[in-house]
Write a protein that holds these residues in place. Structure first.
Motif, PDB file in Angstrom:
ATOM      1  N   GLU A 257       0.918  -1.207   0.049  1.00 34.94           N
ATOM      2  CA  GLU A 257       0.018  -0.022   0.082  1.00 34.94           C
ATOM      3  C   GLU A 257       0.825   1.187   0.027  1.00 34.94           C
ATOM      4  O   GLU A 257       2.093   1.196   0.814  1.00 34.94           O
TER       5      GLU A 257
ATOM      6  N   VAL B  98       1.173   4.888   0.641  1.00 35.69           N
ATOM      7  CA  VAL B  98       0.563   6.080   1.273  1.00 35.69           C
ATOM      8  C   VAL B  98       0.984   7.246   0.992  1.00 35.69           C
ATOM      9  O   VAL B  98       2.368   7.467   1.399  1.00 35.69           O
TER      10      VAL B  98
ATOM     11  N   ALA C 204      -2.438  12.856  10.207  1.00 35.30           N
ATOM     12  CA  ALA C 204      -3.618  12.257  10.658  1.00 35.30           C
ATOM     13  C   ALA C 204      -3.305  10.754  11.075  1.00 35.30           C
ATOM     14  O   ALA C 204      -2.256  10.145  10.573  1.00 35.30           O
TER      15      ALA C 204
ATOM     16  N   LEU D 213       0.045   8.055  11.434  1.00 34.37           N
ATOM     17  CA  LEU D 213       1.241   9.035  11.265  1.00 34.37           C
ATOM     18  C   LEU D 213       1.198   9.590  12.893  1.00 34.37           C
ATOM     19  O   LEU D 213       2.245   9.895  13.517  1.00 34.37           O
TER      20      LEU D 213
ATOM     21  N   TYR E  40       3.366   0.270   2.900  1.00 34.95           N
ATOM     22  CA  TYR E  40       2.841  -0.607   3.955  1.00 34.95           C
ATOM     23  C   TYR E  40       2.777  -1.938   3.189  1.00 34.95           C
ATOM     24  O   TYR E  40       2.408  -2.211   2.015  1.00 34.95           O
TER      25      TYR E  40
ATOM     26  N   ASP F 180      -0.872  -5.394   8.241  1.00 35.07           N
ATOM     27  CA  ASP F 180      -0.314  -4.215   7.287  1.00 35.07           C
ATOM     28  C   ASP F 180       0.783  -3.320   7.856  1.00 35.07           C
ATOM     29  O   ASP F 180       0.437  -2.104   8.079  1.00 35.07           O
TER      30      ASP F 180
ATOM     31  N   LYS G  15      -4.193   6.499  -0.029  1.00 35.32           N
ATOM     32  CA  LYS G  15      -3.545   5.255  -0.165  1.00 35.32           C
ATOM     33  C   LYS G  15      -3.676   4.542  -1.608  1.00 35.32           C
ATOM     34  O   LYS G  15      -4.795   4.674  -2.050  1.00 35.32           O
TER      35      LYS G  15
ATOM     36  N   THR H 233     -10.449   5.321   0.590  1.00 37.91           N
ATOM     37  CA  THR H 233      -9.187   5.325   0.860  1.00 37.91           C
ATOM     38  C   THR H 233      -8.254   6.591   0.899  1.00 37.91           C
ATOM     39  O   THR H 233      -7.035   6.691   0.771  1.00 37.91           O
TER      40      THR H 233
ATOM     41  N   ARG I 145      -8.214  10.703   3.066  1.00 39.89           N
ATOM     42  CA  ARG I 145      -8.788  11.530   3.975  1.00 39.89           C
ATOM     43  C   ARG I 145      -9.067  12.716   3.372  1.00 39.89           C
ATOM     44  O   ARG I 145      -8.244  13.431   2.870  1.00 39.89           O
TER      45      ARG I 145
HETATM   46  N1  UDP Z   1      -5.797   3.492   3.897  1.00 36.32           N
HETATM   47  C1  UDP Z   1      -6.526   2.708   3.269  1.00 36.32           C
HETATM   48  N2  UDP Z   1      -6.573   1.332   3.498  1.00 36.32           N
HETATM   49  C2  UDP Z   1      -5.706   0.885   4.558  1.00 36.32           C
HETATM   50  C3  UDP Z   1      -5.127   1.672   5.161  1.00 36.32           C
HETATM   51  C4  UDP Z   1      -5.049   3.013   4.834  1.00 36.32           C
HETATM   52  O1  UDP Z   1      -7.329   2.996   2.323  1.00 36.32           O
HETATM   53  O2  UDP Z   1      -5.676  -0.293   4.721  1.00 36.32           O
HETATM   54  C5  UDP Z   1      -5.973   5.086   3.698  1.00 36.32           C
HETATM   55  C6  UDP Z   1      -6.560   5.621   4.844  1.00 36.32           C
HETATM   56  O3  UDP Z   1      -8.221   5.760   4.498  1.00 36.32           O
HETATM   57  C7  UDP Z   1      -6.100   6.929   5.070  1.00 36.32           C
HETATM   58  C8  UDP Z   1      -4.646   6.512   4.519  1.00 36.32           C
HETATM   59  O4  UDP Z   1      -4.633   5.636   3.782  1.00 36.32           O
HETATM   60  O5  UDP Z   1      -6.491   7.879   3.771  1.00 36.32           O
HETATM   61  C9  UDP Z   1      -3.648   6.505   5.623  1.00 36.32           C
HETATM   62  O6  UDP Z   1      -3.990   5.969   6.517  1.00 36.32           O
HETATM   63  P1  UDP Z   1      -3.440   5.460   8.085  1.00 36.32           P
HETATM   64  O7  UDP Z   1      -2.119   4.866   7.574  1.00 36.32           O
HETATM   65  O8  UDP Z   1      -3.120   6.798   8.875  1.00 36.32           O
HETATM   66  O9  UDP Z   1      -4.267   4.462   8.919  1.00 36.32           O
HETATM   67  P2  UDP Z   1      -5.393   4.485   9.889  1.00 36.32           P
HETATM   68  O10 UDP Z   1      -5.421   5.907  10.751  1.00 36.32           O
HETATM   69  O11 UDP Z   1      -6.711   4.589   8.925  1.00 36.32           O
HETATM   70  O12 UDP Z   1      -5.156   3.150  10.856  1.00 36.32           O
END
Ligand code: UDP
Length: 246
Positions: free
Chosen positions: A87, A89, A95, A98, A118, A126, A174, A195, A197
């Motif tokens: 993945e 990102v 947010a 992170l 990821y 993941d 993502k 996918t 924010r």
């Molecule tokens: N995201 C996604 N699928 C996943 C993990 C993350 O679409 O399996 C997207 C999520 O919606 C956000 C961005 O990737 O827009 C970053 O996600 P983050 O790592 O902050 O994970 P979370 O807070 O959702 O655990």
């Protein structure tokens, strides 16, 4: 029809042409590695429309995607690719994970876009990868990693401006990529409020009211469907505006 693969939000069907697959977008929603499950009315239709539209815009910018066409309100035809188990990102504003992992305050504007990889592996939750972990696990070659990084940044540059024209801040998102038969890297999967924010720029002082994405489902903020609809409406109006002015 016989399914080739069923994921959390989509079903993939084969077609008569082995080079072409059919993606069916579901209303099912999951979060926290599928520990939270639910449905969002109209999500399949909305995400299919948003993804189709964004893939077409990115193609016009010279970014190769797996998108072929939309054949039903919740179905698109895509080029068959082998999805890399990564993945990708991209983050413009802190947010989610992170903040949890670094202590950065939510909403902190990052000094430059952060690209992270990821490992797509549910059993491991993941995990975040490093460049060398990707190479050691053979998830992508160094050349592919460099291509992924530059494609992700180019996609971010375009989408950040496009969403901003829709009065939406692209916080993070993502991406998934796949290899076609000639080993070309194509942008695949989907780009949607599931996918990304997305924060409404007209609601800057309300940290919950501004959320137009899957965080409404993750955090039980309510009005999930109307948030997704709002994103779709703004994207389609923006495109209409730009085509009218051309
Ligand atoms: N995201 C996604 N699928 C996943 C993990 C993350 O679409 O399996 C997207 C999520 O919606 C956000 C961005 O990737 O827009 C970053 O996600 P983050 O790592 O902050 O994970 P979370 O807070 O959702 O655990």
């Amino acid at each position: 029809m016989e399914k080739l693969y069923e994921g959390k939000a989509k079903i993939i069907y084969p077609t008569d042409d082995p080079q072409i697959l059919l993606t069916h977008f579901k209303d099912d929603a999951t979060a926290f590695n599928a520990q939270k499950k639910g449905t969002i009315a109209q999500k399949g239709v909305i995400n299919c429309r948003i993804s189709s539209t964004l893939f077409q815009l990115l193609e016009q910018q010279g970014i190769a995607t797996h998108y072929i066409d939309q054949v039903a309100s919740n179905q698109m035809r895509v080029k068959a690719v082998t999805i890399l188990p990564l993945e990708v990102v991209v983050r413009n504003i802190a947010a989610g994970s992170l903040c949890r992992q670094t202590g950065l305050e939510e909403g902190t504007v990052l000094p430059f876009p952060l690209v992270e990889f990821y490992y797509k592996k549910d059993e491991l939750g993941d995990p975040l990868l490093t460049r060398d972990r990707v190479l050691i696990l053979n998830l992508a070659s160094l050349n592919q990693l460099e291509q992924l990084q530059s494609k992700a940044l180019a996609i971010n540059t375009y989408l950040k401006t496009f969403f901003s024209d829709c009065q939406i801040t692209l916080v993070d998102f993502k991406l998934e990529f796949g290899l076609d038969a000639e080993e070309n890297l194509l942008l695949a999967d989907e780009i949607s409020p599931d996918t990304c924010r997305l924060w409404d720029q007209s609601q800057t002082d309300d940290p919950q009211g501004r959320v137009l994405d899957k965080d409404r489902f993750r955090k039980d903020l309510g009005n999930v469907e109307s948030a997704y609809e709002e994103v779709q409406t703004r994207i389609l109006s923006q495109i209409e505006l730009t085509t009218r002015n051309e």
